[in-house]
Scaffold this motif. Sequence first.
Motif, PDB file in Angstrom:
ATOM      1  N   CYS A  52       0.979  14.014  19.082  1.00 28.11           N
ATOM      2  CA  CYS A  52       0.222  14.224  20.322  1.00 28.11           C
ATOM      3  C   CYS A  52       1.157  14.207  21.528  1.00 28.11           C
ATOM      4  O   CYS A  52       2.299  13.748  21.428  1.00 28.11           O
ATOM      5  CB  CYS A  52      -0.828  13.139  20.499  1.00 28.11           C
ATOM      6  SG  CYS A  52      -0.125  11.504  20.779  1.00 28.11           S
ATOM      7  N   ASN A  53       0.649  14.682  22.644  1.00 23.32           N
ATOM      8  CA  ASN A  53       1.385  14.528  23.893  1.00 23.32           C
ATOM      9  C   ASN A  53       0.885  13.245  24.555  1.00 23.32           C
ATOM     10  O   ASN A  53      -0.296  12.901  24.424  1.00 23.32           O
ATOM     11  CB  ASN A  53       1.147  15.724  24.815  1.00 23.32           C
ATOM     12  CG  ASN A  53       2.045  15.679  26.026  1.00 23.32           C
ATOM     13  OD1 ASN A  53       1.700  15.109  27.048  1.00 23.32           O
ATOM     14  ND2 ASN A  53       3.244  16.238  25.896  1.00 23.32           N
ATOM     15  N   ALA A  54       1.769  12.592  25.264  1.00 21.17           N
ATOM     16  CA  ALA A  54       1.400  11.298  25.860  1.00 21.17           C
ATOM     17  C   ALA A  54       0.227  11.403  26.828  1.00 21.17           C
ATOM     18  O   ALA A  54      -0.482  10.413  27.061  1.00 21.17           O
ATOM     19  CB  ALA A  54       2.610  10.702  26.561  1.00 21.17           C
ATOM     20  N   THR A  55      -0.002  12.607  27.390  1.00 16.62           N
ATOM     21  CA  THR A  55      -1.115  12.762  28.343  1.00 16.62           C
ATOM     22  C   THR A  55      -2.476  12.583  27.665  1.00 16.62           C
ATOM     23  O   THR A  55      -3.493  12.442  28.347  1.00 16.62           O
ATOM     24  CB  THR A  55      -1.064  14.145  29.001  1.00 16.62           C
ATOM     25  OG1 THR A  55      -0.881  15.112  27.979  1.00 16.62           O
ATOM     26  CG2 THR A  55       0.061  14.240  30.011  1.00 16.62           C
ATOM     27  N   ALA A  56      -2.481  12.602  26.335  1.00 14.28           N
ATOM     28  CA  ALA A  56      -3.753  12.430  25.623  1.00 14.28           C
ATOM     29  C   ALA A  56      -4.142  10.960  25.512  1.00 14.28           C
ATOM     30  O   ALA A  56      -5.270  10.646  25.110  1.00 14.28           O
ATOM     31  CB  ALA A  56      -3.651  13.050  24.232  1.00 14.28           C
TER      32      ALA A  56
END
Lengths: 417, 407
Positions: A263-267
């Motif tokens: 995942c991307n950390a923004t999730a």
Amino acid sequence: MIRGRFRLGTGLAVAMALLVGGCQGGPRPPENLQVVIATGAGSDQVVRSSLQRLATQMTSEFMSNNPGTNLHLRFLDEGDLAASVRDHSTLGAGPDVVISRVPPTARLSDEGLIVPSALEPEQLDPLRIQFLQHFRQGNQFRALPFLLQPSLACYNRERLPKPPATLVELVQRAAEGARVGLPLQIDDLLWSASGFGASRPLLQALDEDQGTRRPLSPADRAKVLAWLGWLYRANVQPTLQFVDTSDGLVQRLASRQLDWISCNATAIPQLRRSLGSRLAVALLPAGPNGEPAQPLARLLLLSFGRDSTPGQRRVAERFALFVLNDFSQNNLMVRAVGNMPVNQNVIVPVKESPQLATMQRSLENSIVPDFRQGIGLRSRTGELRLLLKQNVYGEQSPQKVLEAMEALANPTPERAP
Amino acid sequence: MTQLFYEIGGWIGLLGRGSVLLQVLVSVALLLGYRAWRFRGRGALFPWRAVLAKLVLAALLSLVSLLLPKLGFPGGLVGLIGQLTAIWTALSALRLLLRWVVDGEEVDAYWQRAVLPLFLVLLVGGLVYRLDGLEAVGGVPLLKLFDKNLTLANLLLLLGLPYFLVVLSELPVLLLGNLLGRLIGMEPGNRKALELILRYLLIGVGTIWLADRIGLNSTAIAAIAGGLSVGLGFGVKEVFSNFVSGLWLLFEGSVHPGDVLIHEGDICQVRKLGLRATTLWRDGDNAELLVPNQTFFTSTATTYTGTDDRRRGQVLIGAGYQHDPEQVIAVLEEVARANPRVLADPPPKVFVMDYGASSIDYSLRFSMADPMTNLGISSELRRAIWHAFQEHGIEIPFPQRVVHQAR
């Protein structure tokens, strides 16, 4: 009658000039700035909501510190950014500030829709901005790095007490029943190629710039083949599934259909709301031989529009310095979870926050794109997704997929020896 | 509301840019120049020349929008104004063309009601779309309604959509009705009924969509529908009754526009059949009467145009006792036959009605094609009878009384 009309016209012109220019003796009219923010690609709702929250925070803070400035935010899909800025620029109404990821910013820069920053080194140097030199053009910078969004492994600790450390472990856990999700989006899956040493050769082979593009050598081809072979074998596990977009992966982890995803950390904020304390993050698994994963990090850039008045440009630069200063970057790191500062003066509290520590460690190994690297890869996302899909579902052999990738990278007949 | 003003402030801020201001000033100068040239001492231009002048203006604006980028300035705003001028020119030309084929007054009325407001929406919407994006401006929340934010877009829909639904549904429904009428040979009355039902259906669906769009949930709609039911039971009972009567009359076809009937003793012609009331024209004093549809439903109506359009009229006349009735009857029938507006079939007939105090009374009965012409034909016949009696020495007696005086 006609004279009356002309008088009316002159009166209107004078009124407009006064309205626009303001009177010398009166209060100065507010400086209005158009800030365009490209919110992720396509339907990436996770990135979109994260960016919107972030933008609202920082503009309101800037306006409260700079009375007499009004920042008007406009959120666009990444795919619509260039067309929208181009359209507004034909009216002379282009944005003053653009915040977007590297590929769309590169496109704006190539089309001349943004102009380099006129900020002096003495203004930027104290901020110790990471990756600033990636965007240097002579004495100026085509864009300013703004925030980093690292790639991670997100998982449900209730179902998976310990995250897999290597790709071998990942498949093993899937074989044991853990539900694992991987994206078919090449830029979000590239970390798995790095474990086989295939990510950098792929990036170079898919480079947009013919001058720096490097065809795959036999050794590189072997690495890419090994990676494609691993993807195919991984998909044999019934509990490991490939999903078209990273957004889809996040939704499935949030709804507990999956236990582990890249995942991307923004999730993180969205996943935290759904999973609460069950959510944990870790570094992406290393390669079969223990080489650390090298994900392609997301880098948000801040650039300046070409239609601004000198006054608007001054405010835009003040805004840039504001969001890049130690206070704002620290603030954004803490409040806009998933974003890491580019300002190296900001101390990341790795001891206090394991989450931030993981993000920091991920960034240390990440490949950060510039206006050359990673652009070609992202511009061919659709075609590459199809090839990867054909590979993982066994419709085409890894060898055939590799050949198709090479043809995609280099449409001319010449091939690597 | 604050956010709306904030957005507008952003557009005003754009005027601070020299390139935008230049385009605004150039466009305003060209538009004012056009107005000044058009009205300079010559009054209004002929319609087609005015269209041509607008076309030249649109071309000039487009040319300037192409020239400005060559000089290093953006020209899109001038181009946009040029495009809008071109659309307006095309609409003006269409209006003139329509005036050739359709009644001019009808075209003008539809223009005022529908095309002008639509163009205004296009003008404002086009500018907002290009400057800021409709989504950004339309999404500005204004106030809370039923626990939901009423956005600017929804407010404008709430105010504008009902108007456009009523006005714009007229033409497509008319065209559809016309098409159906031709395809399946539908009776004019049924066609009219179908058109009206389709129109109200369209308006109803549009209203429900609007209610859903602005966030009225099903509970709120049910509450409104409940209130409406009570309202129908009390306050608007008559309206509803007239509405149903109107639909029934249309389907039954008992009353059509153009029918001639007797209303409260006066002969009237049906002008328009509405859903609430029927418009009648009374020839006697050139008055229009709005009669609730229910009237035709609950009371007897006398019509002259039920199975055929013929009407029978009569003129009563007295002739002296000394004249042979056969002679009088022949003269009267001859007079009637000589009038071109009296139908030959059925032939006019004269009847001896009575032996009166001072005359033998006759009735001349005749038929006419247009029921509304009874008064005129009767008058013509009375004048002709006088002349014919003079010619034949027939006296029209008047009551006489012999008074005997006692010595």
